[in-house]
Motif scaffolding. Structure first.
Motif, mmCIF file in Angstrom:
data_model
loop_
_atom_site.group_PDB
_atom_site.id
_atom_site.type_symbol
_atom_site.label_atom_id
_atom_site.label_comp_id
_atom_site.label_asym_id
_atom_site.label_seq_id
_atom_site.Cartn_x
_atom_site.Cartn_y
_atom_site.Cartn_z
ATOM 1 N N LEU A 65 6.484 27.622 2.062
ATOM 2 C CA LEU A 65 6.428 26.254 1.541
ATOM 3 C C LEU A 65 5.626 25.339 2.454
ATOM 4 N N THR A 66 5.980 25.295 3.721
ATOM 5 C CA THR A 66 5.357 24.320 4.628
ATOM 6 C C THR A 66 3.856 24.552 4.799
ATOM 7 N N SER A 67 3.431 25.822 4.781
ATOM 8 C CA SER A 67 2.006 26.109 4.960
ATOM 9 C C SER A 67 1.185 25.771 3.718
ATOM 10 N N SER A 68 1.856 25.565 2.588
ATOM 11 C CA SER A 68 1.152 25.255 1.339
ATOM 12 C C SER A 68 1.004 23.753 1.091
ATOM 13 N N LEU A 69 1.656 22.941 1.916
ATOM 14 C CA LEU A 69 1.619 21.494 1.701
ATOM 15 C C LEU A 69 0.236 20.927 2.013
ATOM 16 N N MET A 70 -0.290 20.107 1.124
ATOM 17 C CA MET A 70 -1.509 19.357 1.415
ATOM 18 C C MET A 70 -1.159 18.242 2.391
ATOM 19 N N PRO A 71 -2.142 17.715 3.106
ATOM 20 C CA PRO A 71 -1.849 16.674 4.109
ATOM 21 C C PRO A 71 -1.042 15.507 3.565
ATOM 22 N N PHE A 72 -1.387 15.001 2.390
ATOM 23 C CA PHE A 72 -0.644 13.849 1.857
ATOM 24 C C PHE A 72 0.769 14.248 1.442
ATOM 25 N N GLN A 73 0.963 15.514 1.052
ATOM 26 C CA GLN A 73 2.308 15.980 0.711
ATOM 27 C C GLN A 73 3.183 16.073 1.964
ATOM 28 N N LYS A 74 2.586 16.515 3.066
ATOM 29 C CA LYS A 74 3.331 16.568 4.324
ATOM 30 C C LYS A 74 3.703 15.161 4.790
ATOM 31 N N GLU A 75 2.790 14.211 4.576
ATOM 32 C CA GLU A 75 3.105 12.818 4.896
ATOM 33 C C GLU A 75 4.290 12.325 4.072
ATOM 34 N N LEU A 250 8.686 -4.999 -1.225
ATOM 35 C CA LEU A 250 10.022 -4.640 -0.769
ATOM 36 C C LEU A 250 10.288 -3.152 -0.956
ATOM 37 N N LEU A 251 9.940 -2.630 -2.137
ATOM 38 C CA LEU A 251 10.156 -1.208 -2.416
ATOM 39 C C LEU A 251 9.342 -0.338 -1.462
ATOM 40 N N GLU A 252 8.071 -0.697 -1.255
ATOM 41 C CA GLU A 252 7.219 0.108 -0.377
ATOM 42 C C GLU A 252 7.701 0.070 1.063
ATOM 43 N N GLU A 253 8.271 -1.062 1.461
ATOM 44 C CA GLU A 253 8.756 -1.184 2.833
ATOM 45 C C GLU A 253 10.025 -0.372 3.053
ATOM 46 N N CYS A 254 10.884 -0.330 2.043
ATOM 47 C CA CYS A 254 12.216 0.227 2.251
ATOM 48 C C CYS A 254 12.406 1.652 1.763
ATOM 49 N N LEU A 255 11.816 2.004 0.612
ATOM 50 C CA LEU A 255 12.235 3.282 0.045
ATOM 51 C C LEU A 255 11.232 3.968 -0.859
ATOM 52 N N MET A 256 10.151 3.313 -1.246
ATOM 53 C CA MET A 256 9.257 3.916 -2.230
ATOM 54 C C MET A 256 7.964 4.398 -1.602
ATOM 55 N N LEU A 257 7.558 5.598 -2.001
ATOM 56 C CA LEU A 257 6.269 6.136 -1.588
ATOM 57 C C LEU A 257 5.473 6.435 -2.850
ATOM 58 N N ARG A 258 4.356 5.761 -2.998
ATOM 59 C CA ARG A 258 3.529 5.970 -4.191
ATOM 60 C C ARG A 258 2.077 6.149 -3.780
ATOM 61 N N ARG A 259 1.529 7.323 -4.109
ATOM 62 C CA ARG A 259 0.103 7.579 -3.916
ATOM 63 C C ARG A 259 -0.541 7.817 -5.275
ATOM 64 N N LEU A 260 -1.693 7.229 -5.493
ATOM 65 C CA LEU A 260 -2.446 7.444 -6.721
ATOM 66 C C LEU A 260 -3.416 8.598 -6.533
ATOM 67 N N LYS A 261 -3.829 9.197 -7.645
ATOM 68 C CA LYS A 261 -4.810 10.285 -7.544
ATOM 69 C C LYS A 261 -6.069 9.808 -6.841
ATOM 70 N N SER A 262 -6.456 8.563 -7.106
ATOM 71 C CA SER A 262 -7.666 8.031 -6.482
ATOM 72 C C SER A 262 -7.525 7.938 -4.976
ATOM 73 N N ASP A 263 -6.291 7.830 -4.469
ATOM 74 C CA ASP A 263 -6.059 7.723 -3.023
ATOM 75 C C ASP A 263 -6.301 9.042 -2.304
ATOM 76 N N VAL A 264 -6.018 10.165 -2.998
ATOM 77 C CA VAL A 264 -6.054 11.479 -2.337
ATOM 78 C C VAL A 264 -6.986 12.442 -3.062
ATOM 79 N N LEU A 265 -7.955 11.887 -3.785
ATOM 80 C CA LEU A 265 -8.820 12.715 -4.612
ATOM 81 C C LEU A 265 -9.544 13.780 -3.805
ATOM 82 N N SER A 266 -9.897 13.458 -2.569
ATOM 83 C CA SER A 266 -10.650 14.416 -1.748
ATOM 84 C C SER A 266 -9.816 15.641 -1.393
ATOM 85 N N GLN A 267 -8.494 15.532 -1.484
ATOM 86 C CA GLN A 267 -7.612 16.657 -1.158
ATOM 87 C C GLN A 267 -7.257 17.491 -2.386
ATOM 88 N N LEU A 268 -7.649 17.044 -3.558
ATOM 89 C CA LEU A 268 -7.221 17.691 -4.800
ATOM 90 C C LEU A 268 -8.340 18.504 -5.434
#
Length: 555
Positions: A65-75, A250-268
């Motif tokens: 599992l861990t070796s298959s994670l893309m960088p943004f997934q590990k983040e 507030l959500l991003e500071e406390c509990l939410m993680l949201r990445r868009l495809k456009s943010d990580v397109l180079s990894q996909l």
């Protein structure tokens, strides 16, 4: 003076409030306590910025599992651990929320049993994902609850649908669930629904951040533009929205993680394929008997090649009927998840008819292109889909609509049925994955265990791997991180798979079989409605019926 707005640093909030409270004629509405607590922690150094989240120690988790994670997934996993495993993972579809969730849950494995609550259409997909990514986990310890009478607490990993969750409190009490995954948690957006009421007892104990807004009314006033009902003397209306920019922060500071495809397109990769394991548990006893009889017929030996082929096609036909309910469950889930435009490919007329009938009942807009669609209408239907501003599903025949169409306003393709020629599948995928597509494309293959899919899918994978090795295709149906592949352990299953491979390996055999299938579906269609050509170089025997079929397709 033009805007009549002033900005102050949050560091000065207390001093500002003290000064304003001493001024006559000034009315002050303080910020919510949750906002102050969340951001004040930044200034005393107790909370790090998201970008400064430390690396989590994942050495105890299966390296598969861990070796298959893309960088943004590990983040994403690091972020979850920094929040003590409590987060709202809100990544775009196709960014691997499942694999991240399993890795996060595995980090807290010593606190299991684990409960996964998910839409019913993907229960077995979750089970396959656990088996693949955590090989150290015994398959027997994964419990998928299918019926209400089944024990929903018997496994180390328990996978339950939202619909069955309400039955859990009627069963005997078991060990508490200390780790919980709520897949597609927007299913709980309406507090009045049965599924939400069933989930609340669990969420009250294991809520992501229970101290953030302990009272719903406070949240409603601040972010739902809460107002008292004008036509009633009691009650509040929480159906509006307000201060959304603040809520996002507030959500991003406390509990939410949201990445868009456009943010990580180079990894996909440009295409991401995913096998969705669906169940046929809901089919009738008659249908199960028909599938069983078809499988037994295949197991017989000493038959001619034509008899073998006919038995395979019977199994394939029964599979189409058995998957109808699961197919519509998945399409419904995609619509409820907010996917507004996507393609659904199927082969049998029975399946295409069922999908369009159900979409009509749900009042969902759709286009349909199959062998009976005149050529002149196809472009008009494509334009309707391309430029539609509302939800629209393209229901397409995999043999009649796998080329010559441009539908790149969608970025999701669902294959309701498998097809033994991977070239046809790739062409169908490319109705979306073509020039003009600005996003990467999600491809979902619905595979039902206990059907012909068990044998078709490994065969498709093997054929695609061969094409890739000789440089005839960039696509590999088994190489993506999101993909779950079937393992052939039953020797009889392997023999039947080889039978599929043998019976449909030669081009003329493949074409003859498809001609029989498609001609049967469209035998009553007018000449101008014939399916688009899909094969070349076909050799025909002197059977006059076969010549008629060839003339029909040429016409």
């Amino acid at each position: 003076m033009k805007t009549r707005k002033w900005s102050f640093s949050l560091e000065d909030y207390k001093r500002l409030m003290d000064l304003l409270s001493g001024m006559a004629g000034v009315e002050v509405e303080p910020l919510p306590r949750a906002v102050i607590q969340a951001f004040a922690a930044r200034f005393n150094g107790t909370v790090a910025k998201t970008s400064d989240v430390p690396e989590a120690d994942l050495s105890s988790i299966d390296p598969t599992l861990t070796s298959s994670l893309m960088p943004f997934q590990k983040e994403g996993v690091n972020f979850a651990v920094s929040k003590q495993g409590r987060l709202l993972l809100a990544d775009d579809m196709g960014l691997g929320k499942t694999v991240q969730a399993i890795c996060i849950a595995a980090y807290y494995r010593n606190e299991w049993p684990l409960l996964v609550v998910t839409p019913s259409s993907v229960r077995f997909t979750w089970a396959e994902a656990f088996r693949r990514w955590l090989p150290s986990l015994s398959p027997d310890s994964i419990n998928v609850a299918v019926k209400a009478k089944e024990n929903m607490r018997s496994g180390l990993v328990n996978i339950v649908s939202y619909d069955l969750l309400s039955r859990m409190d009627k069963q005997h009490a078991g060990p508490p669930f200390n780790v919980l995954i709520m897949d597609e948690s927007h299913f709980l957006k309406n507090i009045k629904t049965a599924r939400c009421k069933a989930a609340l007892p669990l969420l009250k104990i294991l809520a992501v951040r229970p101290s953030l807004f302990p009272r719903f009314h406070e949240f409603g006033v601040r972010y739902c533009d809460a107002r008292q009902h004008q036509q009633k003397n009691w009650g509040w209306d929480y159906s509006g929205s307000s201060n959304l920019g603040e809520l996002k922060l507030l959500l991003e500071e406390c509990l939410m993680l949201r990445r868009l495809k456009s943010d990580v397109l180079s990894q996909l990769p440009s295409k991401q394929r995913k096998v969705v394991t669906v169940t046929i548990e809901g089919v009738s006893g008659h249908m199960k008997a028909a599938l069983s009889a078809a499988a037994k017929q295949l197991a017989k030996t000493h038959r001619s090649k034509m008899e073998e082929k006919e038995a395979l096609l019977v199994f394939y036909n029964h599979t189409a009927e058995a998957k109808l309910q699961a197919i519509m469950e998945y399409i419904t889930d995609m619509l409820e998840c907010g996917r507004e435009k996507f393609l659904v490919f199927a082969h049998h007329k029975l399946v295409l008819d069922h999908i369009t009938t159900e979409l009509l009942k749900k009042n969902v807009s759709f286009i349909r292109i199959d062998g009976a669609t005149p050529s002149a209408e196809r472009q008009q239907l494509c334009e309707k889909f391309q430029f539609s501003s509302k939800s629209c599903v393209a229901v397409l025949s995999v043999t009649a609509a796998n080329m010559g169409l441009t539908l790149h306003s969608a970025d999701l393709v669902i294959f309701a049925e498998l097809f033994w020629n991977p070239g046809v599948l790739i062409q169908a995928e490319d109705r979306v994955h073509r020039i003009g597509q600005t996003s990467n494309v999600d491809i979902h293959y619905l595979v039902a265990k206990g059907t012909a899919d068990d044998h078709l899918w490994p065969m498709i994978q093997a054929k695609m791997n061969v094409l890739k090795e000789v440089g005839l295709s960039e696509s590999n149906l088994s190489e993506k991180a999101e993909n779950e592949s079937f393992h052939l352990k039953d020797p009889n299953q392997k023999r039947i798979t080889e039978m599929f491979q043998r019976s449909f390996s030669e081009e003329d055999d493949f074409d003859e079989a498809i001609l029989m299938e498609v001609a049967n579906d469209w035998k009553d269609a007018p000449p101008e409605a014939a399916p688009a050509p899909y094969c070349t170089g076909t050799s025909f025997s002197k059977d006059p019926n076969k010549k008629t079929m060839k003339d029909f397709f040429s016409r």
